[in-house]
Design a protein around this motif. Structure first.
Motif, PDB file in Angstrom:
ATOM      1  N   ILE A  65       0.858  -1.187   0.000  1.00 25.28           N
ATOM      2  CA  ILE A  65       0.000   0.000   0.000  1.00 25.28           C
ATOM      3  C   ILE A  65       0.891   1.233   0.000  1.00 25.28           C
ATOM      4  O   ILE A  65       1.776   1.374   0.842  1.00 25.28           O
ATOM      5  N   SER A  66       0.646   2.126  -0.942  1.00 25.95           N
ATOM      6  CA  SER A  66       1.371   3.385  -1.016  1.00 25.95           C
ATOM      7  C   SER A  66       0.360   4.518  -0.905  1.00 25.95           C
ATOM      8  O   SER A  66      -0.575   4.604  -1.709  1.00 25.95           O
ATOM      9  N   SER A  67       0.528   5.385   0.098  1.00 22.78           N
ATOM     10  CA  SER A  67      -0.442   6.449   0.360  1.00 22.78           C
ATOM     11  C   SER A  67       0.267   7.797   0.415  1.00 22.78           C
ATOM     12  O   SER A  67       1.413   7.903   0.864  1.00 22.78           O
ATOM     13  N   ARG A  68      -0.465   8.835  -0.023  1.00 22.30           N
ATOM     14  CA  ARG A  68       0.045  10.198   0.004  1.00 22.30           C
ATOM     15  C   ARG A  68      -1.017  11.115   0.593  1.00 22.30           C
ATOM     16  O   ARG A  68      -2.160  11.122   0.145  1.00 22.30           O
ATOM     17  N   LEU A  69      -0.611  11.893   1.603  1.00 24.31           N
ATOM     18  CA  LEU A  69      -1.514  12.819   2.282  1.00 24.31           C
ATOM     19  C   LEU A  69      -1.054  14.236   2.017  1.00 24.31           C
ATOM     20  O   LEU A  69       0.128  14.561   2.194  1.00 24.31           O
ATOM     21  N   GLU A  70      -1.995  15.096   1.587  1.00 27.32           N
ATOM     22  CA  GLU A  70      -1.698  16.508   1.379  1.00 27.32           C
ATOM     23  C   GLU A  70      -2.810  17.334   2.016  1.00 27.32           C
ATOM     24  O   GLU A  70      -3.981  17.134   1.724  1.00 27.32           O
ATOM     25  N   VAL A  71      -2.435  18.247   2.918  1.00 28.84           N
ATOM     26  CA  VAL A  71      -3.385  19.079   3.653  1.00 28.84           C
ATOM     27  C   VAL A  71      -2.994  20.543   3.478  1.00 28.84           C
ATOM     28  O   VAL A  71      -1.833  20.909   3.674  1.00 28.84           O
TER      29      VAL A  71
END
Length: 230
Positions: A65-71
């Motif tokens: 699983i590869s996840s990217r979070l941008e806020v």
């Protein structure tokens, strides 16, 4: 295949196949099945998951699983607001039922930051358990690694420290932390250092703590230090 997809799509598939050759060697009597899905969670976390089942001896199940979070969330149009955080996390899980092995590892990807692009994040976590074989009954859960005095068994996963690094102008801040639990011990600790340097003037603050409690035989080790200077 050429009848169902275009030349560009075929070229992309062939490129992927070529890149995976070092990891997908032909083996007699083995069959592999892979399923991938791309999804978004709360419109904040963009992820891609790949499940690979390898049939043979032994049977092996891998989950990537590869996840990217941008806020905050970037709008589809208009001027995007300044980001407060960009964090990438890669997870890998492996299950081999015949050998009784379960391994889950996670890493913060390079380029992750929080609040300020100069505030870099790094580190990882892992969980592993063994229900068969020479290490049957053993397990480990680690976030950020192990105590400096803990003798890490060879079959335990290597886990990098959870770390934060900030450097802007005359100010530099570094910190790290860890926690780990095994059938034999419990440990936790971390450190923080801050430095201000301007011309010939320099001031610093260093703090650190490490705790280790072992069960058999019962023993403990605690170290705390604070240093302030200019």
């Amino acid at each position: 295949i050429r009848d169902t997809i275009g030349d560009s799509e075929l070229a992309e598939l062939l490129a992927v196949q070529q890149a995976m050759k070092p990891y997908t060697r032909p083996s007699s009597g083995r069959v592999a099945l892979a399923v991938g899905v791309r999804f978004t969670t709360f419109n904040l976390l963009n992820s891609f998951a790949l499940l690979v089942a390898s049939f043979g001896k032994p049977f092996k199940l891998d989950l990537l699983i590869s996840s990217r979070l941008e806020v905050p969330v970037l709008p589809p149009t208009g001027t995007p607001p300044p980001a407060n955080a960009q964090v990438g996390i890669d997870l890998r899980g492996t299950r081999i039922p015949e050998e009784g092995v379960l391994l889950i590892e996670g890493r913060i990807t390079e380029g992750s930051w929080f609040l300020d692009s100069a505030c870099r994040l790094s580190g990882g976590a892992a969980f592993a358990s063994w229900t068969a074989g020479p290490h049957s009954g053993d397990f480990v859960m680690s976030i950020g690694g192990y105590h400096p005095k803990f003798s890490v068994p060879a079959h335990y996963p290597q886990v990098p420290r959870l770390a934060i690094n900030f450097s802007r102008g005359p100010i530099e801040i570094k910190g790290d932390a860890y926690f780990a639990m095994t059938p034999a011990a419990l440990m936790a600790g971390g450190s923080l250092s801050a430095t201000f340097a301007l011309g010939k003037f320099r001031a610093w603050f260093n703090y650190g703590a490490d705790f280790l409690v072992a069960w058999e035989p019962f023993s403990y080790d605690a170290t705390i230090y604070i240093e302030v200077g200019a």
